[in-house]
Motif scaffolding. Structure first.
Motif, PDB file in Angstrom:
ATOM      1  N   UNK A   1      73.697 -31.193  26.580  1.00 18.69           N
ATOM      2  CA  UNK A   1      73.751 -29.765  26.902  1.00 18.69           C
ATOM      3  C   UNK A   1      72.872 -29.435  28.103  1.00 18.69           C
ATOM      4  N   UNK A   2      73.316 -28.429  28.852  1.00 22.74           N
ATOM      5  CA  UNK A   2      72.536 -27.951  29.992  1.00 22.74           C
ATOM      6  C   UNK A   2      71.960 -26.594  29.633  1.00 22.74           C
ATOM      7  N   UNK A   3      70.670 -26.449  29.841  1.00 23.39           N
ATOM      8  CA  UNK A   3      70.035 -25.187  29.458  1.00 23.39           C
ATOM      9  C   UNK A   3      69.850 -24.257  30.639  1.00 23.39           C
ATOM     10  N   UNK A   4      69.835 -22.987  30.309  1.00 23.74           N
ATOM     11  CA  UNK A   4      69.634 -21.911  31.275  1.00 23.74           C
ATOM     12  C   UNK A   4      68.586 -20.998  30.658  1.00 23.74           C
ATOM     13  N   UNK A   5      67.700 -20.481  31.477  1.00 25.54           N
ATOM     14  CA  UNK A   5      66.671 -19.587  30.956  1.00 25.54           C
ATOM     15  C   UNK A   5      66.427 -18.479  31.976  1.00 25.54           C
ATOM     16  N   UNK A   6      66.232 -17.281  31.470  1.00 30.56           N
ATOM     17  CA  UNK A   6      65.930 -16.152  32.327  1.00 30.56           C
ATOM     18  C   UNK A   6      65.047 -15.161  31.585  1.00 30.56           C
ATOM     19  N   UNK A   7      64.104 -14.591  32.304  1.00 35.64           N
ATOM     20  CA  UNK A   7      63.199 -13.585  31.735  1.00 35.64           C
ATOM     21  C   UNK A   7      63.115 -12.441  32.743  1.00 35.64           C
ATOM     22  N   UNK A   8      63.172 -11.225  32.242  1.00 34.24           N
ATOM     23  CA  UNK A   8      63.059 -10.060  33.127  1.00 34.24           C
ATOM     24  C   UNK A   8      61.727 -10.138  33.883  1.00 34.24           C
TER      25      UNK A   8
ATOM     26  N   UNK B   1      70.151 -35.817  21.869  1.00 28.88           N
ATOM     27  CA  UNK B   1      69.125 -36.776  22.249  1.00 28.88           C
ATOM     28  C   UNK B   1      68.437 -36.362  23.546  1.00 28.88           C
ATOM     29  N   UNK B   2      69.184 -35.660  24.413  1.00 32.52           N
ATOM     30  CA  UNK B   2      68.648 -35.192  25.688  1.00 32.52           C
ATOM     31  C   UNK B   2      69.161 -33.786  25.958  1.00 32.52           C
ATOM     32  N   UNK B   3      68.456 -33.110  26.841  1.00 34.16           N
ATOM     33  CA  UNK B   3      68.900 -31.811  27.333  1.00 34.16           C
ATOM     34  C   UNK B   3      68.519 -31.749  28.810  1.00 34.16           C
ATOM     35  N   UNK B   4      69.347 -31.083  29.608  1.00 31.77           N
ATOM     36  CA  UNK B   4      69.112 -31.074  31.053  1.00 31.77           C
ATOM     37  C   UNK B   4      69.002 -29.651  31.583  1.00 31.77           C
ATOM     38  N   UNK B   5      68.539 -29.553  32.818  1.00 31.79           N
ATOM     39  CA  UNK B   5      68.482 -28.280  33.532  1.00 31.79           C
ATOM     40  C   UNK B   5      68.402 -28.573  35.010  1.00 31.79           C
ATOM     41  N   UNK B   6      68.613 -27.539  35.793  1.00 28.25           N
ATOM     42  CA  UNK B   6      68.457 -27.630  37.236  1.00 28.25           C
ATOM     43  C   UNK B   6      67.476 -26.553  37.655  1.00 28.25           C
ATOM     44  N   UNK B   7      66.596 -26.896  38.580  1.00 24.46           N
ATOM     45  CA  UNK B   7      65.596 -25.928  39.033  1.00 24.46           C
ATOM     46  C   UNK B   7      65.317 -26.148  40.511  1.00 24.46           C
ATOM     47  N   UNK B   8      65.180 -25.046  41.224  1.00 26.71           N
ATOM     48  CA  UNK B   8      64.806 -25.149  42.632  1.00 26.71           C
ATOM     49  C   UNK B   8      63.358 -25.638  42.701  1.00 26.71           C
ATOM     50  N   UNK B   9      63.088 -26.528  43.633  1.00 23.52           N
ATOM     51  CA  UNK B   9      61.784 -27.184  43.716  1.00 23.52           C
ATOM     52  C   UNK B   9      60.607 -26.231  43.828  1.00 23.52           C
ATOM     53  N   UNK B  10      60.788 -25.096  44.503  1.00 24.55           N
ATOM     54  CA  UNK B  10      59.662 -24.187  44.675  1.00 24.55           C
ATOM     55  C   UNK B  10      59.583 -23.110  43.587  1.00 24.55           C
ATOM     56  N   UNK B  11      60.401 -23.228  42.573  1.00 28.76           N
ATOM     57  CA  UNK B  11      60.358 -22.283  41.458  1.00 28.76           C
ATOM     58  C   UNK B  11      59.122 -22.582  40.610  1.00 28.76           C
ATOM     59  N   UNK B  12      58.343 -21.549  40.315  1.00 26.84           N
ATOM     60  CA  UNK B  12      57.135 -21.737  39.516  1.00 26.84           C
ATOM     61  C   UNK B  12      57.436 -22.283  38.120  1.00 26.84           C
ATOM     62  N   UNK B  13      58.674 -22.189  37.649  1.00 24.68           N
ATOM     63  CA  UNK B  13      59.045 -22.711  36.332  1.00 24.68           C
ATOM     64  C   UNK B  13      58.999 -24.239  36.279  1.00 24.68           C
TER      65      UNK B  13
END
Length: 163
Positions: free
Chosen positions: A92-99, A125-137
């Motif tokens: 599964x690929x996860x997505x996260x967002x916070x106001x 067994x695994x979970x993935x995500x994508x994030x921009x390199x300069x994102x503080x997350x």
């Protein structure tokens, strides 16, 4: 703040998940894209279209007043319509967002942990995500055990082993 109520996402949360997709896509301070532009683009629509399909799961954090303020969810995306963080069938690929007003209060971490626990209980067994390199997350993901498995143009794919 981490003590905010977190509940399972339901079918009627689809519009809020679309809002959180926009937050994830426009995380930079001062960045903005019209909501319709983000949610109608194929690259982001795949994370919310038809919510809640079999295999989808997520959680929503609410303010003390009951307002939804953040969400973390995952989808099983097919090989022929991979997301930014797709690493393979059955992952599964996860997505996260916070106001924005609720960021940096531990809400994202609490949502992430709840989602990871759920994925583990579902037998993943695994979970993935994508994030921009300069994102503080990125630092959040690293402290929660995610590791970069693929580098891209300004964006990395990260995976966490659930065991």
């Amino acid at each position: 703040m981490p003590g905010l109520p977190i509940r399972p996402a339901v079918r009627s949360d689809g519009a809020f998940l679309a809002d959180m997709t926009v937050e994830a896509a426009t995380w930079r301070p001062g960045a903005s894209r019209p909501r319709y532009e983000v949610v109608s683009s194929p690259e982001y629509r795949r994370y919310i279209a038809g919510w809640m399909r079999p295999g989808d799961a997520g959680f929503v954090a609410e303010s003390p007043e009951g307002e939804a303020v953040g969400a973390a969810w995952y989808r099983m995306l097919p090989r022929d319509e991979p997301g930014f963080g797709w690493v393979g069938t059955g992952v599964p690929e996860l997505i996260i967002g916070v106001r924005p007003l609720w960021r940096a209060h531990g809400i994202g971490r609490a949502l992430l942990r709840r989602l990871l626990d759920h994925a583990r209980l579902q037998g993943f067994v695994r979970i993935s995500l994508s994030v921009e390199r300069d994102n503080y997350a990125v630092s959040l993901y690293r402290t929660e055990g995610f590791a970069v498995v693929r580098r891209g143009m300004g964006r990395d794919v990260m995976v966490k082993r659930l065991g």
